[in-house]
Design a protein around this motif. Structure first.
Motif, mmCIF file in Angstrom:
data_model
loop_
_atom_site.group_PDB
_atom_site.id
_atom_site.type_symbol
_atom_site.label_atom_id
_atom_site.label_comp_id
_atom_site.label_asym_id
_atom_site.label_seq_id
_atom_site.Cartn_x
_atom_site.Cartn_y
_atom_site.Cartn_z
ATOM 1 N N ILE A 37 -26.697 -21.511 -14.573
ATOM 2 C CA ILE A 37 -26.434 -22.897 -14.230
ATOM 3 C C ILE A 37 -25.681 -22.917 -12.918
ATOM 4 N N ILE A 38 -26.149 -23.730 -12.001
ATOM 5 C CA ILE A 38 -25.522 -23.901 -10.694
ATOM 6 C C ILE A 38 -25.241 -25.380 -10.498
ATOM 7 N N PHE A 39 -24.043 -25.682 -10.045
ATOM 8 C CA PHE A 39 -23.682 -27.062 -9.749
ATOM 9 C C PHE A 39 -23.524 -27.218 -8.243
ATOM 10 N N ILE A 40 -24.182 -28.224 -7.698
ATOM 11 C CA ILE A 40 -24.043 -28.560 -6.282
ATOM 12 C C ILE A 40 -23.489 -29.975 -6.232
ATOM 13 N N SER A 41 -22.309 -30.100 -5.679
ATOM 14 C CA SER A 41 -21.631 -31.383 -5.638
ATOM 15 C C SER A 41 -21.846 -32.083 -4.303
ATOM 16 N N LEU A 42 -21.854 -33.386 -4.345
ATOM 17 C CA LEU A 42 -21.947 -34.194 -3.125
ATOM 18 C C LEU A 42 -20.593 -34.834 -2.795
ATOM 19 N N ASP A 43 -19.539 -34.226 -3.298
ATOM 20 C CA ASP A 43 -18.198 -34.727 -3.006
ATOM 21 C C ASP A 43 -17.875 -34.608 -1.521
ATOM 22 N N THR A 44 -16.901 -35.398 -1.091
ATOM 23 C CA THR A 44 -16.423 -35.328 0.290
ATOM 24 C C THR A 44 -14.971 -34.891 0.377
ATOM 25 N N ASN A 45 -14.311 -34.782 -0.780
ATOM 26 C CA ASN A 45 -12.896 -34.410 -0.811
ATOM 27 C C ASN A 45 -12.730 -33.134 -1.628
ATOM 28 N N GLN A 46 -12.255 -32.076 -0.989
ATOM 29 C CA GLN A 46 -12.157 -30.783 -1.645
ATOM 30 C C GLN A 46 -11.213 -30.792 -2.851
ATOM 31 N N SER A 47 -10.083 -31.459 -2.749
ATOM 32 C CA SER A 47 -9.143 -31.464 -3.871
ATOM 33 C C SER A 47 -9.711 -32.226 -5.069
ATOM 34 N N ASP A 48 -10.412 -33.335 -4.833
ATOM 35 C CA ASP A 48 -11.062 -34.071 -5.928
ATOM 36 C C ASP A 48 -12.121 -33.208 -6.594
ATOM 37 N N TRP A 49 -12.885 -32.482 -5.781
ATOM 38 C CA TRP A 49 -13.942 -31.615 -6.299
ATOM 39 C C TRP A 49 -13.358 -30.504 -7.170
ATOM 40 N N LYS A 50 -12.325 -29.826 -6.677
ATOM 41 C CA LYS A 50 -11.701 -28.754 -7.448
ATOM 42 C C LYS A 50 -11.130 -29.283 -8.760
ATOM 43 N N LYS A 51 -10.517 -30.443 -8.712
ATOM 44 C CA LYS A 51 -9.950 -31.064 -9.906
ATOM 45 C C LYS A 51 -11.040 -31.309 -10.948
ATOM 46 N N MET A 52 -12.179 -31.818 -10.507
ATOM 47 C CA MET A 52 -13.296 -32.095 -11.408
ATOM 48 C C MET A 52 -13.849 -30.808 -12.018
ATOM 49 N N PHE A 56 -18.892 -30.690 1.189
ATOM 50 C CA PHE A 56 -17.973 -31.799 1.427
ATOM 51 C C PHE A 56 -18.490 -32.795 2.474
ATOM 52 N N LYS A 57 -19.813 -32.880 2.599
ATOM 53 C CA LYS A 57 -20.430 -33.832 3.518
ATOM 54 C C LYS A 57 -21.104 -34.981 2.770
ATOM 55 N N GLY A 58 -20.940 -35.007 1.445
ATOM 56 C CA GLY A 58 -21.533 -36.084 0.651
ATOM 57 C C GLY A 58 -23.032 -36.179 0.853
ATOM 58 N N TRP A 59 -23.495 -37.406 0.994
ATOM 59 C CA TRP A 59 -24.930 -37.653 1.169
ATOM 60 C C TRP A 59 -25.434 -37.212 2.542
ATOM 61 N N ASP A 60 -24.530 -36.893 3.453
ATOM 62 C CA ASP A 60 -24.919 -36.435 4.789
ATOM 63 C C ASP A 60 -25.061 -34.915 4.873
ATOM 64 N N GLY A 61 -24.850 -34.208 3.767
ATOM 65 C CA GLY A 61 -24.958 -32.752 3.738
ATOM 66 C C GLY A 61 -26.397 -32.283 3.656
ATOM 67 N N ASP A 62 -26.560 -30.977 3.573
ATOM 68 C CA ASP A 62 -27.892 -30.378 3.519
ATOM 69 C C ASP A 62 -28.589 -30.566 2.179
ATOM 70 N N ALA A 63 -27.855 -30.520 1.074
ATOM 71 C CA ALA A 63 -28.467 -30.556 -0.259
ATOM 72 C C ALA A 63 -29.344 -31.787 -0.502
ATOM 73 N N PRO A 64 -28.872 -33.008 -0.207
ATOM 74 C CA PRO A 64 -29.733 -34.162 -0.461
ATOM 75 C C PRO A 64 -31.060 -34.102 0.310
ATOM 76 N N ILE A 65 -31.025 -33.559 1.503
ATOM 77 C CA ILE A 65 -32.239 -33.467 2.320
ATOM 78 C C ILE A 65 -33.143 -32.338 1.818
ATOM 79 N N LYS A 66 -32.577 -31.148 1.656
ATOM 80 C CA LYS A 66 -33.371 -29.980 1.260
ATOM 81 C C LYS A 66 -33.981 -30.121 -0.127
ATOM 82 N N PHE A 67 -33.273 -30.770 -1.039
ATOM 83 C CA PHE A 67 -33.738 -30.858 -2.421
ATOM 84 C C PHE A 67 -34.213 -32.257 -2.813
ATOM 85 N N ASN A 68 -34.351 -33.141 -1.829
ATOM 86 C CA ASN A 68 -34.823 -34.508 -2.080
ATOM 87 C C ASN A 68 -34.005 -35.179 -3.189
ATOM 88 N N ILE A 69 -32.691 -35.089 -3.061
ATOM 89 C CA ILE A 69 -31.796 -35.704 -4.040
ATOM 90 C C ILE A 69 -31.584 -37.160 -3.638
#
Length: 75
Positions: free
Chosen positions: A1-16, A31-44
């Motif tokens: 299982i791999i989790f890829i987050s679209l968070d923009t705040n590192q401390s919020d992400w670690k807390k979650m 930490f680029k949210g919807w502007d990161g690579d994952a949404p584009i590469k994986f059609n999220i």
């Protein structure tokens, strides 16, 4: 299982990650949210988005619900 987050705040992400006890899994975030690579590469287009790969890393399913994921796993 791999989790890829679209968070923009590192401390919020670690807390979650710790609150949901996800530390035993691989967790990634740029930490680029919807502007990161994952949404584009994986059609999220929504979260959560799920992908099921086989052992050769071939995408075999992109379920949109937990029920659909469970069905894919049982096939």
């Amino acid at each position: 299982i791999i989790f890829i987050s679209l968070d923009t705040n590192q401390s919020d992400w670690k807390k979650m990650v710790y609150q949901l006890n996800l530390t035993k899994y691989k967790n990634f975030c740029d930490f680029k949210g919807w502007d990161g690579d994952a949404p584009i590469k994986f059609n999220i287009y929504a979260t959560p988005s799920m992908f099921l790969f086989d052992k050769e890393l071939k995408l075999i399913s992109k379920p949109i619900t937990i029920r659909a994921l469970e069905k894919s796993l049982s096939e």
